[in-house]
Design a protein around this motif. Structure first.
Motif, PDB file in Angstrom:
ATOM      1  N   GLY A  79       0.811  -1.212   0.000  1.00  0.00           N
ATOM      2  CA  GLY A  79       0.000   0.000   0.000  1.00  0.00           C
ATOM      3  C   GLY A  79       0.841   1.256   0.000  1.00  0.00           C
ATOM      4  N   ALA A  80       1.918   1.257   0.793  1.00  0.00           N
ATOM      5  CA  ALA A  80       2.815   2.418   0.835  1.00  0.00           C
ATOM      6  C   ALA A  80       3.545   2.581  -0.489  1.00  0.00           C
ATOM      7  CB  ALA A  80       3.823   2.270   1.979  1.00  0.00           C
ATOM      8  N   ILE A  81       3.934   1.455  -1.093  1.00  0.00           N
ATOM      9  CA  ILE A  81       4.633   1.503  -2.378  1.00  0.00           C
ATOM     10  C   ILE A  81       3.747   2.134  -3.449  1.00  0.00           C
ATOM     11  CG2 ILE A  81       5.695   0.146  -4.209  1.00  0.00           C
ATOM     12  CD1 ILE A  81       7.350   0.081  -1.752  1.00  0.00           C
ATOM     13  N   MET A  82       2.536   1.612  -3.602  1.00  0.00           N
ATOM     14  CA  MET A  82       1.657   2.103  -4.667  1.00  0.00           C
ATOM     15  C   MET A  82       1.205   3.537  -4.397  1.00  0.00           C
ATOM     16  SD  MET A  82       1.806  -0.323  -6.732  1.00  0.00           S
ATOM     17  CE  MET A  82       0.693   0.393  -7.943  1.00  0.00           C
ATOM     18  N   GLY A  83       0.977   3.868  -3.122  1.00  0.00           N
ATOM     19  CA  GLY A  83       0.604   5.240  -2.787  1.00  0.00           C
ATOM     20  C   GLY A  83       1.716   6.217  -3.098  1.00  0.00           C
ATOM     21  N   GLY A  84       2.952   5.834  -2.756  1.00  0.00           N
ATOM     22  CA  GLY A  84       4.099   6.695  -3.046  1.00  0.00           C
ATOM     23  C   GLY A  84       4.317   6.865  -4.537  1.00  0.00           C
ATOM     24  N   PHE A  98       3.664   4.398   9.870  1.00  0.00           N
ATOM     25  CA  PHE A  98       3.596   3.753   8.558  1.00  0.00           C
ATOM     26  C   PHE A  98       3.029   4.673   7.483  1.00  0.00           C
ATOM     27  CE2 PHE A  98       2.691   0.969   5.176  1.00  0.00           C
ATOM     28  CZ  PHE A  98       1.380   1.130   4.834  1.00  0.00           C
ATOM     29  N   ARG A  99       1.940   5.321   7.778  1.00  0.00           N
ATOM     30  CA  ARG A  99       1.204   6.007   6.728  1.00  0.00           C
ATOM     31  C   ARG A  99       1.983   7.154   6.106  1.00  0.00           C
ATOM     32  NH1 ARG A  99      -3.955   4.441   6.226  1.00  0.00           N
ATOM     33  NH2 ARG A  99      -4.879   3.222   7.886  1.00  0.00           N
ATOM     34  N   LEU A 100       2.578   8.020   6.942  1.00  0.00           N
ATOM     35  CA  LEU A 100       3.224   9.193   6.370  1.00  0.00           C
ATOM     36  C   LEU A 100       4.668   8.951   5.934  1.00  0.00           C
ATOM     37  CD1 LEU A 100       2.808  12.121   5.617  1.00  0.00           C
ATOM     38  CD2 LEU A 100       3.568  12.752   7.910  1.00  0.00           C
ATOM     39  N   PRO A 101       5.588   8.550   6.825  1.00  0.00           N
ATOM     40  CA  PRO A 101       6.992   8.448   6.399  1.00  0.00           C
ATOM     41  C   PRO A 101       7.231   7.434   5.287  1.00  0.00           C
ATOM     42  CG  PRO A 101       6.842   8.544   8.775  1.00  0.00           C
ATOM     43  CD  PRO A 101       5.456   8.360   8.270  1.00  0.00           C
ATOM     44  N   ALA A 102       6.662   6.240   5.386  1.00  0.00           N
ATOM     45  CA  ALA A 102       6.880   5.228   4.355  1.00  0.00           C
ATOM     46  C   ALA A 102       6.336   5.705   3.016  1.00  0.00           C
ATOM     47  CB  ALA A 102       6.222   3.912   4.763  1.00  0.00           C
ATOM     48  N   PHE A 103       5.167   6.284   3.051  1.00  0.00           N
ATOM     49  CA  PHE A 103       4.518   6.802   1.850  1.00  0.00           C
ATOM     50  C   PHE A 103       5.391   7.859   1.183  1.00  0.00           C
ATOM     51  CE2 PHE A 103       0.892   7.865  -0.721  1.00  0.00           C
ATOM     52  CZ  PHE A 103       0.917   9.238  -0.860  1.00  0.00           C
ATOM     53  N   LEU A 104       5.897   8.796   1.971  1.00  0.00           N
ATOM     54  CA  LEU A 104       6.706   9.878   1.414  1.00  0.00           C
ATOM     55  C   LEU A 104       8.100   9.409   1.023  1.00  0.00           C
ATOM     56  CD1 LEU A 104       5.745  12.917   3.679  1.00  0.00           C
ATOM     57  CD2 LEU A 104       4.937  12.359   1.378  1.00  0.00           C
ATOM     58  N   ALA A 105       8.651   8.449   1.769  1.00  0.00           N
ATOM     59  CA  ALA A 105       9.977   7.917   1.431  1.00  0.00           C
ATOM     60  C   ALA A 105       9.952   7.249   0.064  1.00  0.00           C
ATOM     61  CB  ALA A 105      10.432   6.929   2.502  1.00  0.00           C
ATOM     62  N   VAL A 106       8.932   6.456  -0.192  1.00  0.00           N
ATOM     63  CA  VAL A 106       8.789   5.803  -1.494  1.00  0.00           C
ATOM     64  C   VAL A 106       8.587   6.843  -2.588  1.00  0.00           C
ATOM     65  CG1 VAL A 106       7.330   4.282  -2.871  1.00  0.00           C
ATOM     66  CG2 VAL A 106       7.893   3.667  -0.522  1.00  0.00           C
ATOM     67  N   ALA A 107       7.741   7.833  -2.319  1.00  0.00           N
ATOM     68  CA  ALA A 107       7.480   8.881  -3.311  1.00  0.00           C
ATOM     69  C   ALA A 107       8.764   9.632  -3.667  1.00  0.00           C
ATOM     70  CB  ALA A 107       6.425   9.855  -2.781  1.00  0.00           C
ATOM     71  N   ALA A 108       9.571   9.950  -2.653  1.00  0.00           N
ATOM     72  CA  ALA A 108      10.813  10.688  -2.900  1.00  0.00           C
ATOM     73  C   ALA A 108      11.792   9.857  -3.721  1.00  0.00           C
ATOM     74  CB  ALA A 108      11.445  11.098  -1.570  1.00  0.00           C
ATOM     75  N   ALA A 109      11.949   8.584  -3.349  1.00  0.00           N
ATOM     76  CA  ALA A 109      12.873   7.710  -4.069  1.00  0.00           C
ATOM     77  C   ALA A 109      12.441   7.531  -5.516  1.00  0.00           C
ATOM     78  CB  ALA A 109      12.957   6.350  -3.372  1.00  0.00           C
ATOM     79  N   PHE A 110      11.151   7.317  -5.726  1.00  0.00           N
ATOM     80  CA  PHE A 110      10.639   7.117  -7.081  1.00  0.00           C
ATOM     81  C   PHE A 110      10.768   8.399  -7.900  1.00  0.00           C
ATOM     82  CE2 PHE A 110       7.423   6.687 -10.376  1.00  0.00           C
ATOM     83  CZ  PHE A 110       7.602   5.376 -10.787  1.00  0.00           C
ATOM     84  N   PHE A 111      10.523   9.532  -7.263  1.00  0.00           N
ATOM     85  CA  PHE A 111      10.569  10.818  -7.970  1.00  0.00           C
ATOM     86  C   PHE A 111      11.954  11.108  -8.528  1.00  0.00           C
ATOM     87  CE2 PHE A 111      11.257  15.374  -8.152  1.00  0.00           C
ATOM     88  CZ  PHE A 111      10.138  15.827  -8.834  1.00  0.00           C
TER      89      PHE A 111
END
Length: 224
Positions: free
Chosen positions: A35-40, A98-111
């Motif tokens: 969920g965190a991966i796809m959200g990010g 889980f909800r905020l840091p993991a979500f944003l960490a994945v988003a930053a890495a992918f970006f």
């Protein structure tokens, strides 16, 4: 309009298949929940898609690619080191935030991995060949759906594969992938500024610092 959406979808989908960001997503999947991966990915792709559609080729003129590569390199090396921490610490952190840091960490890495990549260039090209706000919206939607589909396959594959492969193997692979991305990004950023010998010295120093930090984490794990 539907034709534009379908054409953009398949162009971006096949451009993403086998791309380096799919390897990144697979490495992230061994650390974070699906969920965190796809959200990010959805958050990062929304920003990337809007940049590609609205700014097009002007992005390169305002955002120095060397700066992006340096940020990407540091981020990936940090991810590699974080992957070495014990599972118990990761699980505690995940339960707390889980909800905020993991979500944003994945988003930053992918970006930072995807910015300026061939899939974004494909989106820019598609946007440049159409006219009208509705057509641009179809390009954005097609590209976003394609990225979610391609990387969703990578997440699914990793989750299924994880049932048959020891966790330690997945962790080792994720560390290698993150570190490889990190060193390669830093190398690309500095090749235009340093000659061969200074470049080798700088990369050697970065590698030495990374290894010291990695062995320090592993030593701490054994002590605990």
């Amino acid at each position: 309009m539907l034709t534009i959406l379908v054409q953009t979808f398949f162009m971006v989908f096949f451009a993403e298949m086998g791309d380096k960001t799919q390897l990144l997503v697979m490495a992230l999947s061994s650390k974070y929940k699906a969920g965190a991966i796809m959200g990010g990915i959805a958050l990062a792709q929304t920003v990337l898609g809007l940049m590609a559609v609205l700014l097009g080729k002007c992005i390169a003129a305002y955002v120095p690619m060397d700066f992006i590569y340096i940020c990407a390199g540091v981020l990936f090396l940090v991810f590699a080191l974080f992957s070495l921490f014990p599972d118990s610490e990761e699980e505690k952190a995940a339960k707390r935030s889980f909800r905020l840091p993991a979500f944003l960490a994945v988003a930053a890495a992918f970006f930072v991995a995807e910015l300026g990549d061939r899939t974004q260039i494909t989106t820019m090209t598609s946007a440049a060949t159409v006219g009208g706000s509705m057509a641009l919206a179809m390009v954005f939607l097609g590209a976003s759906l394609a990225m979610l589909a391609a990387n969703g396959i990578a997440v699914w594959f990793t989750v299924k594969l994880g049932k048959h492969i020891p966790e330690k193997v997945f962790k080792a692979v994720s560390v290698i992938v993150f570190a490889a991305f990190g060193f390669w990004s830093l190398f690309r950023a500095m090749t235009g500024y340093l000659d061969a010998i200074p470049l080798a010295a700088v990369m050697g120093a970065v590698a030495a610092l990374f290894l010291v930090a990695a062995f320090g984490i592993l030593y701490k794990r054994k002590r605990c």
